[in-house]
Structure formats: structure tokens, C-alpha cells
Design a protein around this motif. Structure first.
Motif, PDB file in Angstrom:
ATOM      1  N   VAL A  23       0.823  -1.204   0.000  1.00 38.81           N
ATOM      2  CA  VAL A  23       0.000   0.000   0.000  1.00 38.81           C
ATOM      3  C   VAL A  23       0.864   1.264   0.000  1.00 38.81           C
ATOM      4  N   ASP A  24       1.992   1.214   0.708  1.00 38.35           N
ATOM      5  CA  ASP A  24       2.878   2.375   0.835  1.00 38.35           C
ATOM      6  C   ASP A  24       4.000   2.392  -0.204  1.00 38.35           C
ATOM      7  N   TYR A  25       3.894   1.579  -1.231  1.00 38.26           N
ATOM      8  CA  TYR A  25       4.981   1.403  -2.201  1.00 38.26           C
ATOM      9  C   TYR A  25       5.453   2.722  -2.809  1.00 38.26           C
ATOM     10  N   VAL A  26       4.526   3.504  -3.317  1.00 40.03           N
ATOM     11  CA  VAL A  26       4.903   4.761  -3.981  1.00 40.03           C
ATOM     12  C   VAL A  26       5.554   5.714  -2.992  1.00 40.03           C
ATOM     13  N   GLU A  27       5.000   5.805  -1.798  1.00 47.36           N
ATOM     14  CA  GLU A  27       5.554   6.700  -0.772  1.00 47.36           C
ATOM     15  C   GLU A  27       6.948   6.260  -0.331  1.00 47.36           C
ATOM     16  N   ASP A  28       7.171   4.931  -0.264  1.00 43.64           N
ATOM     17  CA  ASP A  28       8.455   4.419   0.211  1.00 43.64           C
ATOM     18  C   ASP A  28       9.571   4.541  -0.823  1.00 43.64           C
ATOM     19  N   LEU A  29       9.224   4.527  -2.101  1.00 40.90           N
ATOM     20  CA  LEU A  29      10.243   4.614  -3.146  1.00 40.90           C
ATOM     21  C   LEU A  29      11.070   5.896  -2.990  1.00 40.90           C
ATOM     22  N   GLY A  30      12.367   5.732  -2.948  1.00 43.51           N
ATOM     23  CA  GLY A  30      13.248   6.888  -2.864  1.00 43.51           C
ATOM     24  C   GLY A  30      13.464   7.416  -1.467  1.00 43.51           C
ATOM     25  N   SER A  31      12.671   6.940  -0.482  1.00 43.98           N
ATOM     26  CA  SER A  31      12.823   7.444   0.879  1.00 43.98           C
ATOM     27  C   SER A  31      13.269   6.366   1.859  1.00 43.98           C
TER      28      SER A  31
ATOM     29  N   ARG B 193      12.110  -3.514  -3.086  1.00 43.80           N
ATOM     30  CA  ARG B 193      13.164  -4.282  -3.748  1.00 43.80           C
ATOM     31  C   ARG B 193      12.606  -5.172  -4.864  1.00 43.80           C
ATOM     32  N   VAL B 194      11.460  -5.809  -4.593  1.00 44.19           N
ATOM     33  CA  VAL B 194      10.935  -6.781  -5.570  1.00 44.19           C
ATOM     34  C   VAL B 194       9.897  -6.167  -6.500  1.00 44.19           C
ATOM     35  N   GLY B 195       9.345  -5.019  -6.141  1.00 41.84           N
ATOM     36  CA  GLY B 195       8.308  -4.396  -6.950  1.00 41.84           C
ATOM     37  C   GLY B 195       6.918  -4.706  -6.416  1.00 41.84           C
ATOM     38  N   GLN B 196       5.986  -3.855  -6.773  1.00 43.34           N
ATOM     39  CA  GLN B 196       4.632  -3.962  -6.227  1.00 43.34           C
ATOM     40  C   GLN B 196       3.912  -5.238  -6.670  1.00 43.34           C
ATOM     41  N   LYS B 197       4.041  -5.582  -7.944  1.00 44.56           N
ATOM     42  CA  LYS B 197       3.365  -6.782  -8.443  1.00 44.56           C
ATOM     43  C   LYS B 197       3.924  -8.042  -7.792  1.00 44.56           C
ATOM     44  N   ASN B 198       5.234  -8.115  -7.673  1.00 46.43           N
ATOM     45  CA  ASN B 198       5.832  -9.263  -6.997  1.00 46.43           C
ATOM     46  C   ASN B 198       5.479  -9.279  -5.515  1.00 46.43           C
ATOM     47  N   GLY B 199       5.291  -8.091  -4.948  1.00 48.34           N
ATOM     48  CA  GLY B 199       4.836  -8.016  -3.567  1.00 48.34           C
ATOM     49  C   GLY B 199       3.454  -8.627  -3.407  1.00 48.34           C
TER      50      GLY B 199
END
Length: 295
Positions: free
Chosen positions: A184-192, A199-205
Motif C-alpha cells: 500500500v505504501d509502495y509509492v511513498e516508500d520509493l526513494g525514501s 526491492r521486488v516491486g509492487q506486483k511481486n509483492g
């Protein structure tokens, strides 16, 4: 004082995490007094986990306006001071240690391990929460398996093949809680920050979450068979274990469904590119979808 209480973030976990120590105490046949003591101990321990997380995340959270505005980390917002938070953490750790010593030496050892893991999850330099796979594994241990096993020992029970099987189930559910939160927080966590899902990507998550859910069903059915539970109870448990992670990421699944529909519509019209507009209500779903993972 109110801001120090907000550091505990009780609303984020009170409906979920206490179930694991409660299950251990009840399964081991603890009396009402013992069960209440176990719940009190874990109330303070879970509170400590969220406070220590806020303490070490304060500098990061200050850079996130949304987190500051949410009020979930008063230290980041400057409404409490670091020395006061350290005193609060000392108090939160002392209570479960004193209570557990009165109940069981072996149970106390598990409590100490649980507290150390809660600290290592957030503490500088160790930061298990930012290590690939270790984040999910430590989350499953400190909120699922260890509270369950500790509670059994604290009320005078014994570790058996059945309790180990159930602890593995709770470990998986604890892992799911964090993976769902990271999705759920993937976009927010990217880069921060770094998480398993970044590491694995949202779809693999999502695939990882589905695999964990399926594995949890296997363990639940095995436990039901070992304890000779009825087919109805086993089926209800399996249904819940599949529905829980799906509900946790419902906003993300709605988004994917919308995008797929938009792409199919564009293909039918022969459009070379189809803009994907945000799903209505996505923010509300995102905020409340998976509130139990510790981030």
C-alpha cells in the motif's frame, strides 16, 4: 501528556496484535488472572514497539508533511521531547519485565528476546525494517510467533508440536501484515526507504502476499486436523486467512482492476495510449487498508 499517549499509536494495533498473546494464554489453559497479566504485559510491549519506531523514525518523518500532519509521531512534529520519550520507553519496558518475572523465568526469557527484536527492528544501524526479507521475518516473529509462545510459557503451559505449528501460522500472518502495508505504501516508500516490496516491486509483492496467504491456510488446516477441530471451524479459518490480505490491499486491487479495464477499453477503441485516472476514494482505502503493519 496527551501527545506522549499518541506516541503509543494504540488505535493502529489494539484490535489485532493482542489476539496473539491472548490465543497463547487461552490455549495453555491460563486462568483469568494470568491471562489479564499477559495482556497487560503485551499492551506495554506493543506500545513500546510503536514508540521506539517513532523515536528512531523522527528525522525521516519530519521530512514527510503527511506524517507530521497525521499526528502519529508527535516527536517528529516537535510536540514531545526526546528525553521524555526515552523515559516513556523505559517505563514501557519495565512493566512487562516485572510482570513476567513474577510468572515464569522461561517466559521472561522469551519476553526479553521479544523486546530486543522490537528494538532491533527500528534502531539505528541495525534497522531490520529496512533489510530485505528480514523486515517481514522480524515483524512476524515479534508480533505473531513470539507473543503466542511467550504467553503459553507465562501462564505455565508447555511448548508442543501443536503450539509450534500455530506459532508458525501466526508468524506468517505477522509477515503478511507488513507486506500488505508495504504494498500500500509502495509509492511513498520509493526513494525514501528500503523495504522488501520496494526491492521486488509492487506486483511481486502482491504475489508474495498471495503465497503467504496460501501457506497460512495450509498451516491452519494442519492445526485444525491436529486439534481435531470441526470442518466448519477449519473452513472459516481458511476463508478468513484468504480474505484478510485481500481486504488489506483492496485499494491497490481496485486500482489494478481499473487500469486493466481502461487498457481493454483503449484497445477496443484502437487507442495507442490510455491515461489512467486515480480511483475514486483511493486515498481513504490506502490510509485504512493495512493499518496493522509497523512502519
Amino acid at each position: 501528556m496527551i501527545d506522549y499517549l499518541r506516541m503509543l499509536r494504540i488505535g493502529d494495533w489494539i484490535k489485532f496484535y493482542p489476539l496473539f498473546p491472548l490465543a497463547g494464554a487461552l490455549l495453555a489453559g491460563g486462568d483469568s488472572a494470568q491471562t489479564i497479566v499477559v495482556l497487560i504485559a503485551y499492551f506495554f510491549m506493543i506500545s513500546y514497539a510503536f514508540v521506539v519506531n517513532n523515536y528512531f523514525d523522527a528525522d525521516i518523518d519530519r521530512q514527510n508533511r503527511q506524517k507530521v500532519a497525521s499526528g502519529k509521531n508527535p516527536l517528529a512534529a516537535g510536540r514531545v521531547d526526546g528525553r521524555g520519550v526515552v523515559l516513556l520507553m523505559t517505563f514501557l519496558v519495565s512493566v512487562p519485565l516485572v510482570l513476567s518475572i513474577r510468572l515464569s523465568p522461561t517466559g521472561t526469557l522469551f519476553i526479553v528476546v521479544n523486546l530486543l527484536l522490537m528494538t532491533a527492528y527500528s534502531a539505528s544501524r541495525i534497522r531490520l525494517k529496512e533489510r530485505y526479507l528480514w523486515d517481514a521475518a522480524s515483524h512476524g516473529l515479534m508480533f505473531g510467533a513470539l507473543p503466542f509462545l511467550s504467553s503459553i510459557l507465562l501462564v505455565g503451559g508447555e511448548i508442543s508440536r501443536g503450539t509450534i505449528l500455530i506459532s508458525l501460522l501466526f508468524f506468517i500472518v505477522g509477515c503478511e501484515a507488513l507486506i500488505a502495508h508495504q504494498i500500500v505504501d509502495y509509492v511513498e516508500d520509493l526513494g525514501s526507504t528500503t523495504t522488501t516490496v520496494t526491492r521486488v516491486g509492487q506486483k511481486n509483492g502482491l504475489l508474495m502476499l498471495g503465497g503467504l496467504a496460501a501457506l497460512s491456510v495450509v498451516f491452519a488446516l494442519a492445526a485444525a486436523r491436529l486439534y481435531q477441530l470441526s470442518l466448519a471451524v477449519a473452513a472459516a479459518s481458511a476463508l478468513y486467512l484468504m480474505a484478510y490480505p485481500t481486504y488489506s490491499v483492496r485499494g491497490m486491487l481496485n486500482d489494478i482492476s481499473h487500469r486493466s479495464s481502461a487498457e481493454r477499453g483503449g484497445a477496443d477503441r484502437g487507442d495507442s495510449a490510455v491515461p489512467c485516472r486515480p480511483v475514486s476514494g483511493k486515498r481513504e482505502l490506502r490510509d485504512r487498508g493495512s493499518r496493522w503493519g509497523l512502519r
